[in-house]
Design a protein around this motif. Structure first.
Motif, PDB file in Angstrom:
ATOM      1  N   VAL A  90      66.495   2.305 -76.841  1.00  0.00           N
ATOM      2  CA  VAL A  90      65.935   2.449 -75.494  1.00  0.00           C
ATOM      3  C   VAL A  90      66.254   3.810 -74.889  1.00  0.00           C
ATOM      4  O   VAL A  90      65.698   4.170 -73.853  1.00  0.00           O
ATOM      5  CB  VAL A  90      66.452   1.339 -74.559  1.00  0.00           C
ATOM      6  N   ARG A  91      67.161   4.553 -75.544  1.00  0.00           N
ATOM      7  CA  ARG A  91      67.536   5.871 -75.026  1.00  0.00           C
ATOM      8  C   ARG A  91      67.973   6.756 -76.167  1.00  0.00           C
ATOM      9  O   ARG A  91      68.712   6.321 -77.060  1.00  0.00           O
ATOM     10  CB  ARG A  91      68.671   5.724 -74.012  1.00  0.00           C
ATOM     11  N   ASP A  92      67.527   7.991 -76.160  1.00  0.00           N
ATOM     12  CA  ASP A  92      67.915   8.976 -77.175  1.00  0.00           C
ATOM     13  C   ASP A  92      68.021  10.328 -76.485  1.00  0.00           C
ATOM     14  O   ASP A  92      67.020  10.992 -76.230  1.00  0.00           O
ATOM     15  CB  ASP A  92      66.877   9.003 -78.301  1.00  0.00           C
ATOM     16  N   THR A  98      73.625   5.737 -68.060  1.00  0.00           N
ATOM     17  CA  THR A  98      72.362   6.408 -67.796  1.00  0.00           C
ATOM     18  C   THR A  98      71.686   5.765 -66.589  1.00  0.00           C
ATOM     19  O   THR A  98      71.995   4.621 -66.216  1.00  0.00           O
ATOM     20  CB  THR A  98      71.426   6.315 -69.017  1.00  0.00           C
ATOM     21  N   HIS A  99      70.749   6.487 -66.006  1.00  0.00           N
ATOM     22  CA  HIS A  99      69.951   5.927 -64.916  1.00  0.00           C
ATOM     23  C   HIS A  99      68.737   5.162 -65.446  1.00  0.00           C
ATOM     24  O   HIS A  99      68.010   4.539 -64.662  1.00  0.00           O
ATOM     25  CB  HIS A  99      69.482   7.049 -63.976  1.00  0.00           C
ATOM     26  N   SER A 130      68.794   0.154 -69.669  1.00  0.00           N
ATOM     27  CA  SER A 130      70.155   0.196 -70.210  1.00  0.00           C
ATOM     28  C   SER A 130      70.938  -1.055 -69.850  1.00  0.00           C
ATOM     29  O   SER A 130      70.955  -1.481 -68.696  1.00  0.00           O
ATOM     30  CB  SER A 130      70.886   1.434 -69.682  1.00  0.00           C
ATOM     31  N   VAL A 131      71.622  -1.622 -70.851  1.00  0.00           N
ATOM     32  CA  VAL A 131      72.524  -2.751 -70.610  1.00  0.00           C
ATOM     33  C   VAL A 131      73.897  -2.248 -70.196  1.00  0.00           C
ATOM     34  O   VAL A 131      74.490  -2.740 -69.238  1.00  0.00           O
ATOM     35  CB  VAL A 131      72.640  -3.630 -71.875  1.00  0.00           C
ATOM     36  N   ILE A 132      74.419  -1.243 -70.902  1.00  0.00           N
ATOM     37  CA  ILE A 132      75.780  -0.791 -70.629  1.00  0.00           C
ATOM     38  C   ILE A 132      75.905  -0.134 -69.262  1.00  0.00           C
ATOM     39  O   ILE A 132      77.008  -0.012 -68.734  1.00  0.00           O
ATOM     40  CB  ILE A 132      76.265   0.183 -71.731  1.00  0.00           C
TER      41      ILE A 132
END
Length: 344
Positions: free
Chosen positions: A217-219, A227-228, A232-234
């Motif tokens: 979902v993010r790279d 992250t905004h 994001s789960v974390i």
């Protein structure tokens, strides 16, 4: 160096994929952090790089090789070019620090002269040149992890996979381990590190890949732990482990179509164990159980797969040679003649 082309991995029929529609590439010499909640697919990604499990769909390439085309008997050779570091160290308890590193060389037939040169070099590199005779229980957690890293790197692998290498360490010790991995990366080795260590990720400012429910979902090229991004789960934007993921289709920036709809077919079992650059221990001994409470995707594998893993591990490279198989593996053997009385 490592590439996933539309890879999906489902462990058991009817369960959601551990990894889904994965398209990602790690270049030679990169240092990459894999982040995400437990069960997000990080460990499954690493296990596919090791060819410990096969994808249900898609193709995994390592060092330009299509892993689906590599036969079982060539897998140990593949793994000699991949180092593996674990959260729980997995040192051989009956061997000294020197012998743990030495063992990784001995199992691949390294000449004694080379062993005597390489092992002290590795101990010096990890800062333990004066502790080679210590047993694992005589070393601190950080020192044990340094020995594990030395063992994984002694064969100079082109890839080093690290699964939560700082998870059992205090922040100061973890920083030293991170510096060691950065040094290995500077020597040209590709490092892929799965972690929940927020401080490590924020400090390094390297490439960060976040996974949620088996999807990337993010790279980010120079990312931080949080992250905004709303997927994001974390970072607290989605429920932990995506328990309600059907309510959150990953439509942002075209990262995925929807969670549901992927065929849940069981892939064939390859039946080998992760050897990794921790070549010694992983090829020849059963690894200890993961730390309590550490939820990994391999928990989904049923006992039949685990048994096949153990059975397949008994075979050596020679056992799979062309000469090892008879063209008639089950030749008919004539039964001895019996008298009429014996038949009765």
């Amino acid at each position: 160096m490592i590439r996933f082309d539309d890879v999906t991995k489902t462990y058991m029929r009817g369960q959601r994929p551990a990894v889904e529609n994965l398209d990602i590439e790690f270049a030679r010499g990169e240092f990459v952090f894999l982040v995400g909640a437990s069960g997000s697919g990080k460990s499954t990604l690493m296990r596919m790089v090791l060819k410990e499990v096969n994808p249900t769909r898609g193709t995994v390439y390592v060092a330009g090789k299509d892993l689906s085309r590599i036969p079982s008997w060539k897998v140990p050779s593949l793994r000699r070019d991949i180092g593996m570091v674990f959260q729980d160290f997995r040192l051989l308890p009956s061997k000294t620090a020197y012998q743990n590193i030495e063992f990784a060389l001995a199992v691949i037939g390294t000449p004694r002269k080379v062993v005597r040169r390489l092992v002290p070099e590795m101990l010096e590199m990890v800062g333990l040149e004066d502790k080679g005779k210590r047993m694992p229980h005589e070393l601190s957690g950080g020192e044990q992890q340094r020995v594990a890293i030395a063992r994984a790197y002694v064969n100079r692998p082109s890839i080093l996979l690290a699964d939560e290498p700082t998870g059992n360490l205090d922040p100061s010790t973890a920083g030293g381990i991170l510096d060691l991995l950065a040094e290995i990366n500077e020597r040209g080795t590709t490092v892929v590190m799965a972690t929940h260590d927020r401080a490590a990720v924020d400090r390094m400012q390297r490439r960060v890949v976040e996974m949620v429910g088996g999807q990337v979902v993010r790279d980010e090229a120079e990312g931080t732990y949080e992250t905004h991004a709303p997927v994001s789960v974390i970072s607290g934007h989605l429920p932990d482990d995506s328990a309600h993921r059907d309510e959150h289709p990953l439509e942002d920036e075209g990262l995925a179509e929807r969670w549901e709809g992927v065929p849940a077919e069981r892939s064939p079992v390859e039946g080998e164990r992760a050897a990794a650059g921790e070549t010694a221990a992983a090829d020849d001994i059963a690894a200890p159980a993961a730390a309590a409470g550490d939820v990994l995707e391999e928990d989904l594998i049923d006992e039949r797969e685990a048994q096949q893993v153990r059975d397949e591990d008994l075979f050596t490279d020679e056992a799979f040679s062309d000469d090892a198989f008879s063209p008639e593996p089950f030749p008919e053997t004539p039964l001895p003649e019996q008298s009429e009385g014996e038949r009765r």
